[in-house]
Scaffold this motif. Structure first.
Motif, short mmCIF file in Angstrom:
data_model
loop_
_atom_site.label_atom_id
_atom_site.label_comp_id
_atom_site.label_asym_id
_atom_site.label_seq_id
_atom_site.Cartn_x
_atom_site.Cartn_y
_atom_site.Cartn_z
N ARG A 174 0.80 -1.27 -0.09
CA ARG A 174 -0.11 -0.04 -0.11
C ARG A 174 0.70 1.42 -0.02
NH1 ARG A 174 -4.58 -0.32 4.45
NH2 ARG A 174 -5.33 1.60 3.36
N SER A 175 1.91 1.24 0.94
CA SER A 175 2.63 2.37 0.87
C SER A 175 3.70 2.64 -0.26
CB SER A 175 3.42 2.44 2.25
OG SER A 175 4.24 1.46 2.37
N GLY A 176 4.26 1.30 -1.06
CA GLY A 176 5.17 1.47 -1.85
C GLY A 176 6.64 1.55 -1.50
N GLN A 177 6.85 1.45 -0.14
CA GLN A 177 8.01 1.46 0.53
C GLN A 177 8.38 0.55 1.34
OE1 GLN A 177 7.83 5.17 2.31
NE2 GLN A 177 7.68 6.49 0.37
N VAL A 178 9.78 0.29 1.73
CA VAL A 178 10.02 -0.56 2.74
C VAL A 178 9.66 -0.27 4.15
CG1 VAL A 178 12.05 -1.72 3.93
CG2 VAL A 178 11.99 -1.27 1.43
N GLU A 179 8.83 -0.96 4.76
CA GLU A 179 8.43 -0.78 6.15
C GLU A 179 8.88 -1.51 7.32
OE1 GLU A 179 3.94 -0.09 4.29
OE2 GLU A 179 4.27 -2.01 5.44
N MET A 180 8.79 -0.92 8.50
CA MET A 180 9.04 -1.64 9.72
C MET A 180 8.08 -2.28 10.17
SD MET A 180 11.63 -2.21 11.61
CE MET A 180 12.82 -0.79 11.66
N VAL A 181 7.78 -3.69 10.59
CA VAL A 181 6.68 -4.39 10.71
C VAL A 181 7.09 -5.39 11.90
CG1 VAL A 181 5.32 -6.41 10.06
CG2 VAL A 181 6.50 -4.95 8.19
N PHE A 182 6.27 -5.08 12.89
CA PHE A 182 6.18 -5.70 14.24
C PHE A 182 5.19 -6.78 14.16
CE2 PHE A 182 7.85 -1.37 14.97
CZ PHE A 182 8.77 -1.80 15.76
N ARG A 183 5.46 -8.13 14.62
CA ARG A 183 4.42 -9.18 14.42
C ARG A 183 4.37 -9.65 15.98
NH1 ARG A 183 5.88 -9.94 9.14
NH2 ARG A 183 4.00 -9.72 7.51
N ILE A 184 3.14 -9.47 16.55
CA ILE A 184 2.89 -10.19 17.98
C ILE A 184 2.24 -11.50 17.68
CG2 ILE A 184 1.98 -9.88 20.07
CD1 ILE A 184 3.03 -6.86 17.99
N ARG A 185 2.54 -12.64 18.21
CA ARG A 185 1.82 -14.05 17.83
C ARG A 185 1.73 -14.45 19.15
NH1 ARG A 185 6.07 -14.31 14.11
NH2 ARG A 185 5.72 -14.09 12.00
N ASP A 186 0.34 -15.09 19.20
CA ASP A 186 0.25 -15.72 20.45
C ASP A 186 -0.66 -17.32 20.36
OD1 ASP A 186 -2.77 -15.74 20.99
OD2 ASP A 186 -2.16 -13.45 20.45
N ASN A 187 -0.39 -17.94 21.24
CA ASN A 187 -1.32 -19.41 21.07
C ASN A 187 -2.71 -19.46 21.79
OD1 ASN A 187 -0.11 -19.43 23.45
ND2 ASN A 187 0.35 -21.64 23.50
N GLY A 188 -3.35 -18.01 21.89
CA GLY A 188 -4.37 -17.98 22.73
C GLY A 188 -5.54 -18.61 22.08
N PRO A 189 -6.89 -18.31 22.57
CA PRO A 189 -8.10 -19.08 21.96
C PRO A 189 -8.49 -18.48 20.63
CG PRO A 189 -8.51 -17.27 23.50
CD PRO A 189 -7.04 -17.27 23.65
N GLY A 190 -7.70 -17.38 20.07
CA GLY A 190 -8.05 -16.92 18.83
C GLY A 190 -9.50 -15.97 18.73
N ILE A 191 -9.71 -15.76 17.74
CA ILE A 191 -10.79 -14.74 17.54
C ILE A 191 -12.01 -15.22 16.67
CG2 ILE A 191 -11.55 -12.31 17.16
CD1 ILE A 191 -8.80 -11.53 17.40
N SER A 192 -13.20 -15.30 17.14
CA SER A 192 -14.29 -15.74 16.24
C SER A 192 -14.30 -15.04 15.02
CB SER A 192 -15.57 -15.88 16.75
OG SER A 192 -16.07 -14.65 17.04
#
Length: 611
Positions: A519-537
């Motif tokens: 979308r921005s057409g540029q290199v971006e800084m990306v943070f990813r926060i993953r968990d093994n929780g119950p998830g979202i419906s």
């Protein structure tokens, strides 16, 4: 007598109709000659430009279809995770006896045959899994080369784990099927995320006949040619099957890889259109120019006649209205350009009572009103944005403070002196980070350290029920890059709150990397926060995504969660940045935070806040 009359003659004394007539005589001869020469020189290009305009669009659509087809086929590698027996064989580190190895190979080969080769994937010619010293495979056709197993092992190698699939072309692989079917190999590494171990590599041989179906949708001309090649010029597929596997010798001389151009200096000049996909594949179309020009000569002549008529008509209209209207309008246009650039100290004094004079008077009044309104609204807007930013950044969860102090109290009662010292140190550093820095941005290293301190304190509280990991996937110093303040802790806090309600043990992973943003057409800084929780419906996920799309601050002051962080990032950097949610109910949730790469803190932000 005649000379006396000439001396009395003044241009300004002529009537407007006479002025227009003289101007018409002077301005029509030269423009008509120039337009005629220009039209003649542009005629040949005008009959070729339509193809040069729409063919890249067709190629782009076809290239997207090819990319999507490759992507769908590369995702077939995920089917191997459905068989626990196959995974147990691939995970096995100790070598079995020969009989057991043959039994395992037979089982995996049958699995590959039923799942890939004999399934609902007619484009799959064969599937090969290389794990350690073992090679499992199932194929509709066999390779002609006797050392094909050794050739595949060359690409299996001890490479680092890669998430993305890799295309290996037929010319690169140097392997041919017995019936010379054109193909490519999709290589996907099998990475066991549970054990964090590379189990091997899967090669899927894809029949390129599907490209014929895509080419037929474009319907090229009878004399047109289409081909698909790599960045190096190696032809992956061609409408002339004899050229598959060869190299396009002219590729290095192509002036562009996305668009159309005409070749010159050859006996048979052609129009060539190219489109390069994100994977690097280049789709090309070529058609001789004589094929184009031969069919549109009549239309070109008709267009020239129409152009000449329209031109003559516009000249007449221009001559009639130019001196009467255009000159004062140009002055008004110049004044408005200054206003557009922010220069509101302008005034057009036109001594005329006609419509243009009335317009000039109205514009002067309007500019003066706008100048006053902008001055007032600018101050109001600045204060409003500052108030919104501080309202977003100043919300600190009191429950966390209460729970932390309670945990410290319990540790004191149990005599855990070192734990108390560590928690007090971490809490002090967190509070200092929260209240001592009034700026809207901090270094990424500081932001990561803050969320690490938060997770460490939560680890003291929940002990074995919580595990976390912070991974920096990029090479570089995080001390030299900046991000908005408080963008990680709210997301992590949300994951802990909902994850520990339904999980005996919650695992959180925070990864830091850089990616190219579509979308921005540029290199971006990306943070990813993953968990093994119950998830979202699915329903709740749709509600959250709708909430994230709304950039308004209304009804958000009571929560410092995902929508709060997302709104702040969008306000600071634009709508192309912010949060993205990916969740599977029962498996876990991943929140991606995208921000631009900032090597400097926000300009003059400290001065703005204090002012």
């Amino acid at each position: 007598m005649i000379f006396k009359r000439m001396r009395k003659f003044r241009v300004r004394e002529l009537r407007l109709s006479s002025k227009l007539a003289i101007t018409y005589v002077l301005l029509t001869v030269v423009p008509i000659a120039l337009i005629g020469l220009y039209s003649y020189s542009q005629y040949n290009k005008s009959v070729q430009d339509p193809l040069g305009e729409y063919m890249p669009k067709f190629l782009n659509q076809a290239n997207n279809d090819i990319e999507q087809h490759f992507q769908r086929l590369s995702e077939l590698s995920e089917l191997v995770w459905r068989s626990e027996h196959v995974l147990s064989i691939l995970r096995r580190e100790t070598k079995s006896d020969r009989t057991a190895l043959e039994k395992d190979a037979a089982y995996i080969n049958d699995f590959l045959s039923e799942t890939y080769v004999n399934g609902s994937n007619p484009d799959v010619l064969g599937v090969y899994v290389l794990s350690g010293d073992q090679l499992y495979y199932s194929s509709r056709w066999v390779f002609q080369e006797q050392d094909w197993k050794w050739q595949l092992r060359r690409y299996g190698g001890s490479e680092p784990a890669q998430w993305e699939a890799r295309l290996i072309q037929q010319g690169e692989a140097k392997l041919r099927f017995a019936n010379n079917i054109p193909y490519v190999l999709i290589k996907k590494q099998l990475y066991d995320t549970d054990n964090r171990k590379l189990l091997g590599s899967m090669f899927i041989a894809i029949d390129l006949a599907f490209i014929d179906r895509i080419f037929r949708n474009i319907e090229p001309e009878d004399e047109g040619r289409m081909w698909l090649m790599s960045e190096s010029g190696m032809i992956v597929y061609h409408t002339n099957s004899e050229l598959i596997g060869t190299v396009d010798a002219n590729k290095k001389s192509y002036p562009l890889l996305n668009g159309s151009f005409r070749t010159t200096g050859s006996d048979n000049p052609a129009m060539i259109s190219l489109n390069q996909s994100s994977r690097g594949l280049i789709l090309a179309h070529s058609i001789p120019l004589k094929k184009l020009t031969g069919e549109v000569d009549a239309a070109g002549r008709m267009n020239a006649v129409i152009l000449l008529g329209v031109f003559l008509l516009t000249i007449i209209v221009f001559v009639y209205f130019s001196w009467k209207f255009i000159q004062p309008l140009k002055r008004l246009s110049g004044m408005m350009k200054n206003v557009e650039m922010g220069k509101f100290q302008v005034n057009y004094d036109l001594q005329s009572r006609d419509e243009i004079g009335t317009l000039a008077t109205s514009l002067n009044s309007m500019i003066a009103t706008i100048r006053d309104l902008i001055q007032k609204n600018y101050q109001i807007e600045i204060r409003q944005k500052e108030a919104e930013l501080y309202a977003l950044q100043s919300q600190i969860n009191p429950h966390f403070m209460y729970n932390t102090l309670e945990t410290i109290g319990m540790a004191v009662e149990e005599g855990e002196t070192e734990a108390v010292v560590d928690m007090v140190t971490l809490l002090g550093r967190m509070l200092r980070f929260s209240v001592s820095n009034l700026s809207r941005s901090v270094t990424i290293a500081e932001e990561v350290q803050h969320v690490k301190d938060y997770l460490t304190i939560q680890k003291f509280r929940f002990e074995d029920r919580l595990a976390f990991e912070i991974v920096d996937q990029r090479a570089g110093d995080l001390q030299n890059l900046y991000s908005p303040k408080f963008i990680l802790q709210p997301v992590v806090e949300n994951a802990i709150k909902h994850g520990l309600e339904k999980r005996r043990k919650l695992e959180i992973q925070i990864s830091i990397g850089q990616e190219f943003g579509a979308r921005s057409g540029q290199v971006e800084m990306v943070f990813r926060i993953r968990d093994n929780g119950p998830g979202i419906s699915t329903e709740r996920l749709a509600e959250l995504e709708k909430l994230l799309q709304n950039e308004s601050f209304q009804h958000k002051s009571s929560q410092f969660g995902l929508s709060n962080v997302n709104a702040r990032i969008k306000m600071m950097h634009g709508s192309e940045y912010g949060l993205q949610l990916h969740s599977i109910e029962g498996l876990g949730t991943e929140v991606s935070i995208r921000i631009p790469i900032n090597a400097q803190p926000y300009e003059n932000e400290q001065n703005e806040l204090q002012g």
